[in-house]
Design an enzyme around this catalytic site. Structure first.
Site, short mmCIF file in Angstrom:
data_model
loop_
_atom_site.label_atom_id
_atom_site.label_comp_id
_atom_site.label_asym_id
_atom_site.label_seq_id
_atom_site.Cartn_x
_atom_site.Cartn_y
_atom_site.Cartn_z
N LYS A 30 27.05 -13.03 21.31
CA LYS A 30 26.20 -12.45 22.34
C LYS A 30 27.06 -11.89 23.46
O LYS A 30 28.03 -12.52 23.88
CB LYS A 30 25.24 -13.51 22.88
CG LYS A 30 24.08 -12.94 23.69
CD LYS A 30 23.09 -14.03 24.02
CE LYS A 30 21.82 -13.47 24.66
NZ LYS A 30 21.07 -12.64 23.71
N LYS A 66 20.08 -13.40 30.87
CA LYS A 66 19.09 -14.35 30.38
C LYS A 66 19.08 -15.62 31.23
O LYS A 66 18.01 -16.16 31.54
CB LYS A 66 19.36 -14.70 28.92
CG LYS A 66 18.32 -15.64 28.31
CD LYS A 66 18.52 -15.83 26.82
CE LYS A 66 18.01 -14.65 26.04
NZ LYS A 66 17.98 -14.91 24.58
N ARG A 101 23.58 -12.78 10.25
CA ARG A 101 22.53 -12.30 9.35
C ARG A 101 23.09 -12.25 7.94
O ARG A 101 24.16 -11.69 7.70
CB ARG A 101 22.04 -10.92 9.77
CG ARG A 101 20.94 -10.36 8.84
CD ARG A 101 20.35 -9.08 9.39
NE ARG A 101 19.77 -9.30 10.70
CZ ARG A 101 19.92 -8.46 11.73
NH1 ARG A 101 20.62 -7.36 11.59
NH2 ARG A 101 19.36 -8.74 12.89
N LYS A 115 4.92 -12.33 10.02
CA LYS A 115 4.33 -12.01 11.31
C LYS A 115 3.22 -10.98 11.11
O LYS A 115 3.11 -10.33 10.06
CB LYS A 115 5.40 -11.44 12.24
CG LYS A 115 6.36 -12.49 12.78
CD LYS A 115 7.24 -11.89 13.88
CE LYS A 115 8.08 -12.96 14.55
NZ LYS A 115 8.86 -12.43 15.69
N GLU A 116 2.38 -10.82 12.13
CA GLU A 116 1.23 -9.93 12.04
C GLU A 116 1.65 -8.50 11.72
O GLU A 116 0.94 -7.77 11.03
CB GLU A 116 0.43 -9.97 13.34
CG GLU A 116 -0.88 -9.21 13.28
CD GLU A 116 -1.69 -9.35 14.56
OE1 GLU A 116 -2.58 -8.52 14.78
OE2 GLU A 116 -1.41 -10.29 15.33
N GLU A 127 22.16 -18.94 15.75
CA GLU A 127 21.00 -18.39 15.06
C GLU A 127 21.44 -17.78 13.74
O GLU A 127 22.43 -17.06 13.67
CB GLU A 127 20.34 -17.32 15.93
CG GLU A 127 19.18 -16.60 15.26
CD GLU A 127 18.65 -15.44 16.10
OE1 GLU A 127 18.12 -14.50 15.51
OE2 GLU A 127 18.79 -15.50 17.34
N ALA A 156 13.20 -4.09 8.69
CA ALA A 156 13.44 -4.58 10.05
C ALA A 156 14.27 -3.59 10.86
O ALA A 156 14.04 -3.39 12.05
CB ALA A 156 14.15 -5.93 10.00
#
Length: 204
Positions: free
Chosen positions: A2, A10, A34, A69-70, A96, A108
Site C-alpha cells: 500500500k 486512511k 491477487r 455481490k449484488e 489481504e 473485475a
C-alpha cells in the site's frame, strides 16, 4: 504494498494516531496479493494450501463466489496474518489476499474502469450489462471446469470444490476448535479470536 500516502490518508480519515503499532492494527491491506487461477476448483485449492501453513492465521474469509455481490462481483477474499521477516525479527502482519479465476479477474478489471470513468455514478444500462457479463463469466467458468473434468475422464457430476466453509470446518476440527461462524450478509466467516477482533477490517 500500500502506498504510504494512502496509509496516512486512511489513518487520518479514521482519526487514528499515525504510530507504527496503530497502523499495523488498523490497516488490514498494508500488503495485498491477487492470485488468478484457471478454474474455480483451483481457487479453493489455493485457499486450502495457503491456510494449511502453521504460520498463517485466518482472520476473515469473504466468499463472493459462493455468494456474489449484488453487482455480480465474484472472488474469494481473505485476511491472513503472516510473519514478515524484518532485520529486527519477524512481525505478525495482516495482509489481504484475493483469489479469483481468469474470467472473474477480467470482469473485475472492466468493472473498475467503468466505475472510475463515471466517478461511481454508472448509468443503469451499464450496471445491467455488468451484471449480465458477470453471469456469463460464471457460466464460462462452469463450462470450462466441466470440460477440464471431462478431459480427465470424470463425469459432469464430479465434485469440483470443497468450498471455504468445508475447509474452515476441517481446519477447526484438526485444531480442536469450534468452526468459525458464517457471516449472514456476505457468505463469509467472521474474524477468528485474537487481535483481528479489534481491527474493524476494511471492506475488501
Amino acid at each position: 504494498m500500500k502506498d504510504p500516502d494512502s496509509i496516512i490518508e486512511k489513518m487520518q480519515r479514521r482519526g487514528v494516531p499515525l504510530e507504527t503499532e496503530r497502523v499495523r492494527e488498523t490497516i488490514t491491506d498494508i500488503a495485498g496479493l491477487r492470485v488468478v487461477c484457471a478454474f474455480v476448483s483451483d481457487v479453493y485449492r489455493v485457499f486450502e494450501l495457503l491456510t494449511a501453513h502453521d504460520d498463517v492465521t485466518v482472520f476473515q474469509v469473504k466468499d463472493y463466489i459462493a455468494k456474489p455481490k449484488e453487482n455480480g462481483y465474484r472472488s474469494l477474499h481473505l485476511l491472513l496474518e503472516v510473519p514478515v521477516f524484518l532485520s529486527s525479527g519477524p512481525v505478525r502482519t495482516i495482509v489481504e489476499v484475493q483469489i479469483r479465476t481468469i474470467a472473474m479477474d477480467f470482469w473485475a478489471s472492466l468493472e473498475h474502469k467503468i466505475y472510475y470513468k463515471y466517478d461511481r455514478e454508472v448509468p443503469a444500462e451499464l450496471l445491467e450489462g455488468l451484471r449480465d457479463a458477470a453471469d456469463q463469466a460464471c457460466r464460462l467458468d462452469s463450462t470450462m471446469e466441466w470440460l477440464h473434468i471431462a478431459i480427465r475422464g470424470s463425469d459432469r457430476d464430479t465434485l469440483v470444490r470443497r468450498g471455504t466453509d468445508t475447509v474452515m470446518r476441517s481446519m477447526a476440527a484438526a485444531a480442536g476448535l469450534e468452526s468459525p461462524a458464517a457471516s449472514a450478509d456476505d457468505g463469509g466467516t467472521e474474524p477468528g479470536p485474537g487481535r483481528a477482533d479489534e481491527l474493524g477490517a476494511d471492506e475488501l
